[in-house]
Design a protein around this motif. Structure first.
Motif, PDB file in Angstrom:
ATOM      1  N   ALA A  74       2.396  -0.868 -14.998  1.00  0.00           N
ATOM      2  CA  ALA A  74       1.183   0.042 -14.427  1.00  0.00           C
ATOM      3  C   ALA A  74       1.426   0.610 -12.880  1.00  0.00           C
ATOM      4  O   ALA A  74       0.190   1.304 -12.227  1.00  0.00           O
ATOM      5  N   LEU A  75       2.266   0.171 -12.517  1.00  0.00           N
ATOM      6  CA  LEU A  75       3.037   0.581 -10.439  1.00  0.00           C
ATOM      7  C   LEU A  75       3.913   1.304 -10.679  1.00  0.00           C
ATOM      8  O   LEU A  75       4.843   1.250 -11.761  1.00  0.00           O
ATOM      9  N   GLY A  76       3.711   2.562  -9.936  1.00  0.00           N
ATOM     10  CA  GLY A  76       4.961   3.466  -9.666  1.00  0.00           C
ATOM     11  C   GLY A  76       5.472   3.218  -7.776  1.00  0.00           C
ATOM     12  O   GLY A  76       4.333   2.753  -7.010  1.00  0.00           O
ATOM     13  N   ILE A  77       6.878   3.691  -8.293  1.00  0.00           N
ATOM     14  CA  ILE A  77       7.425   3.813  -6.235  1.00  0.00           C
ATOM     15  C   ILE A  77       7.551   5.478  -5.820  1.00  0.00           C
ATOM     16  O   ILE A  77       8.093   5.245  -7.122  1.00  0.00           O
ATOM     17  N   TYR A  78       6.294   5.520  -4.932  1.00  0.00           N
ATOM     18  CA  TYR A  78       7.083   6.890  -5.109  1.00  0.00           C
ATOM     19  C   TYR A  78       7.258   6.987  -2.678  1.00  0.00           C
ATOM     20  O   TYR A  78       6.800   6.222  -2.503  1.00  0.00           O
ATOM     21  N   GLN A  79       8.268   8.299  -3.155  1.00  0.00           N
ATOM     22  CA  GLN A  79       8.768   8.205  -1.942  1.00  0.00           C
ATOM     23  C   GLN A  79       8.062  10.352  -1.501  1.00  0.00           C
ATOM     24  O   GLN A  79       7.863  10.848  -2.810  1.00  0.00           O
ATOM     25  N   THR A  80       7.851  10.120  -0.742  1.00  0.00           N
ATOM     26  CA  THR A  80       7.134  11.693   0.257  1.00  0.00           C
ATOM     27  C   THR A  80       6.383  11.412  -0.787  1.00  0.00           C
ATOM     28  O   THR A  80       4.925  12.605  -0.538  1.00  0.00           O
ATOM     29  N   LEU A  81       4.793  10.886  -0.831  1.00  0.00           N
ATOM     30  CA  LEU A  81       3.361  11.090  -1.472  1.00  0.00           C
ATOM     31  C   LEU A  81       2.863  10.142   0.206  1.00  0.00           C
ATOM     32  O   LEU A  81       2.483   9.351   0.769  1.00  0.00           O
ATOM     33  N   GLY A  82       2.113  11.568   0.685  1.00  0.00           N
ATOM     34  CA  GLY A  82       1.216  11.747   1.278  1.00  0.00           C
ATOM     35  C   GLY A  82       0.243  10.767   0.998  1.00  0.00           C
ATOM     36  O   GLY A  82      -0.646  10.956  -0.446  1.00  0.00           O
ATOM     37  N   VAL A  83      -0.489  10.159   2.008  1.00  0.00           N
ATOM     38  CA  VAL A  83      -1.700   8.860   1.976  1.00  0.00           C
ATOM     39  C   VAL A  83      -2.791   9.268   2.867  1.00  0.00           C
ATOM     40  O   VAL A  83      -2.331   9.253   3.982  1.00  0.00           O
ATOM     41  N   HIS A  84      -3.507   9.058   3.009  1.00  0.00           N
ATOM     42  CA  HIS A  84      -5.039   9.795   3.346  1.00  0.00           C
ATOM     43  C   HIS A  84      -5.316   8.609   4.008  1.00  0.00           C
ATOM     44  O   HIS A  84      -6.174   7.500   3.453  1.00  0.00           O
ATOM     45  N   VAL A  85      -6.048   8.017   5.306  1.00  0.00           N
ATOM     46  CA  VAL A  85      -6.422   7.344   6.173  1.00  0.00           C
ATOM     47  C   VAL A  85      -8.008   7.440   5.883  1.00  0.00           C
ATOM     48  O   VAL A  85      -7.781   8.163   7.385  1.00  0.00           O
ATOM     49  N   ALA A  86      -8.376   7.401   4.758  1.00  0.00           N
ATOM     50  CA  ALA A  86     -10.403   7.969   5.583  1.00  0.00           C
ATOM     51  C   ALA A  86     -10.640   7.049   6.854  1.00  0.00           C
ATOM     52  O   ALA A  86     -11.470   8.093   7.397  1.00  0.00           O
ATOM     53  N   PRO A  87     -10.734   5.958   7.041  1.00  0.00           N
ATOM     54  CA  PRO A  87     -12.251   5.675   8.124  1.00  0.00           C
ATOM     55  C   PRO A  87     -11.322   6.082   9.412  1.00  0.00           C
ATOM     56  O   PRO A  87     -11.876   6.679  10.025  1.00  0.00           O
ATOM     57  N   LEU A  88      -9.982   6.749   9.362  1.00  0.00           N
ATOM     58  CA  LEU A  88      -9.541   7.362  10.222  1.00  0.00           C
ATOM     59  C   LEU A  88      -9.036   8.743  10.879  1.00  0.00           C
ATOM     60  O   LEU A  88      -9.136   9.333  11.680  1.00  0.00           O
ATOM     61  N   ASP A  89      -8.577   9.593   9.368  1.00  0.00           N
ATOM     62  CA  ASP A  89      -9.029  11.087   8.933  1.00  0.00           C
ATOM     63  C   ASP A  89      -6.926  10.941   9.191  1.00  0.00           C
ATOM     64  O   ASP A  89      -7.004  11.883  10.532  1.00  0.00           O
ATOM     65  N   LYS A  90      -6.549  10.135   9.406  1.00  0.00           N
ATOM     66  CA  LYS A  90      -5.323  10.242   9.711  1.00  0.00           C
ATOM     67  C   LYS A  90      -4.691  10.860   8.231  1.00  0.00           C
ATOM     68  O   LYS A  90      -5.044  10.444   6.610  1.00  0.00           O
ATOM     69  N   LEU A  91      -2.815  10.719   8.271  1.00  0.00           N
ATOM     70  CA  LEU A  91      -2.004  11.189   6.624  1.00  0.00           C
ATOM     71  C   LEU A  91      -1.301  11.219   7.090  1.00  0.00           C
ATOM     72  O   LEU A  91      -0.193  12.102   8.471  1.00  0.00           O
ATOM     73  N   TYR A  92      -0.316   9.804   6.687  1.00  0.00           N
ATOM     74  CA  TYR A  92       0.920  10.233   6.722  1.00  0.00           C
ATOM     75  C   TYR A  92       1.674  10.106   5.506  1.00  0.00           C
ATOM     76  O   TYR A  92       0.789  10.004   3.986  1.00  0.00           O
ATOM     77  N   VAL A  93       3.214  10.170   5.271  1.00  0.00           N
ATOM     78  CA  VAL A  93       3.674  10.264   4.329  1.00  0.00           C
ATOM     79  C   VAL A  93       4.610   8.628   4.230  1.00  0.00           C
ATOM     80  O   VAL A  93       5.786   8.879   5.217  1.00  0.00           O
ATOM     81  N   PRO A  94       4.766   7.227   3.887  1.00  0.00           N
ATOM     82  CA  PRO A  94       4.697   6.589   3.938  1.00  0.00           C
ATOM     83  C   PRO A  94       6.756   6.892   3.394  1.00  0.00           C
ATOM     84  O   PRO A  94       7.200   7.680   2.424  1.00  0.00           O
ATOM     85  N   ASP A  95       7.841   6.026   4.247  1.00  0.00           N
ATOM     86  CA  ASP A  95       9.070   5.872   3.240  1.00  0.00           C
ATOM     87  C   ASP A  95       8.943   5.468   1.618  1.00  0.00           C
ATOM     88  O   ASP A  95       9.789   5.901   0.498  1.00  0.00           O
ATOM     89  N   LEU A  96       8.276   4.701   1.209  1.00  0.00           N
ATOM     90  CA  LEU A  96       8.098   4.227  -0.389  1.00  0.00           C
ATOM     91  C   LEU A  96       5.949   3.816  -0.257  1.00  0.00           C
ATOM     92  O   LEU A  96       5.773   3.205   1.114  1.00  0.00           O
ATOM     93  N   VAL A  97       5.766   4.220  -1.504  1.00  0.00           N
ATOM     94  CA  VAL A  97       3.950   3.865  -1.768  1.00  0.00           C
ATOM     95  C   VAL A  97       4.199   3.099  -2.845  1.00  0.00           C
ATOM     96  O   VAL A  97       4.928   3.846  -4.076  1.00  0.00           O
ATOM     97  N   VAL A  98       3.701   1.930  -2.890  1.00  0.00           N
ATOM     98  CA  VAL A  98       3.932   1.295  -4.240  1.00  0.00           C
ATOM     99  C   VAL A  98       1.844   1.212  -4.715  1.00  0.00           C
ATOM    100  O   VAL A  98       1.376   1.211  -4.370  1.00  0.00           O
TER     101      VAL A  98
END
Length: 201
Positions: free
Chosen positions: A70-94
């Motif tokens: 049910a889980l995947g590992i993703y590169q170049t996936l943009g994630v929105h940090v809603a409380p701070l209105d930031k958007l990062y593209v981590p090296d890996l996201v599960v």
């Protein structure tokens, strides 16, 4: 190589999140570069060193050994940090695969960072401080349960640190740090031990 800033044309009185997100979505980013949103600006991050990519590949391969379907590992996936209105593209996201499958195929919207189970950042010489401070606080504020920081440039020597139990104040209650060469157990649902002795320094 340092990150380049892309300024919007809305002046210094403020850059609404919607405008920045639309600009981010429409950017023609050079191959290998990443665009992130931080402190009201779009930041272009240059391609990392081969050693950086090598570490990411080793971590990803290890995580897959114990990863539930049910889980995947993703590169170049943009994630929105809603409380701070930031958007990062981590090296890996599960993240749950169902969220990726359900994403709008017509939009390049980032995923909500709060949905991530684990975020991995690997420092480069030009961005190590951001990974240790800004991103650490942002991921904690977003409620990311586990933040794995692989820091080749730590002043104590190359270190790998797992932060767990995020607080709303932007800190993690627990951390476990090991120098490169020492194993680091990762809790369930991974249930594997990260072997850092093969990480290039």
């Amino acid at each position: 190589m340092t990150a380049a800033m892309v300024e919007s044309d809305q002046g210094s009185e403020g850059r609404p999140w919607e405008y920045l997100l639309r600009t981010w979505q429409e950017l023609d980013v050079p191959e290998g570069w990443r665009a992130e949103i931080d402190e009201g600006q779009i930041v272009l991050v240059p391609p990392p060193h081969a050693h950086h990519n090598g570490i990411a590949e080793m971590v990803q391969r290890l995580l897959y050994r114990g990863l539930p379907d049910a889980l995947g590992i993703y590169q170049t996936l943009g994630v929105h940090v809603a409380p701070l209105d930031k958007l990062y593209v981590p090296d890996l996201v599960v993240m749950p695969t169902e969220l990726i499958t359900a994403a709008d195929p017509e939009a390049s919207d980032p995923m909500d960072a709060s949905e991530a189970l684990l975020i991995v950042e690997i420092t480069s010489q030009g961005n190590a401080r951001e990974d240790r401070t800004k991103k650490y606080r942002a991921y904690a504020r977003a409620g990311v349960p586990m933040y794995l920081l692989i820091d080749r440039f730590d002043t104590r020597g190359a270190m790998t640190t797992l932060f767990t139990e995020p607080n709303e104040d932007g800190t993690y209650k627990r951390s476990e740090a090991v120098p490169f060469g020492k194993p680091l157990p990762l809790p369930e649902p991974f249930g594997v031990t990260l072997l850092t002795d093969g990480f290039p320094r």
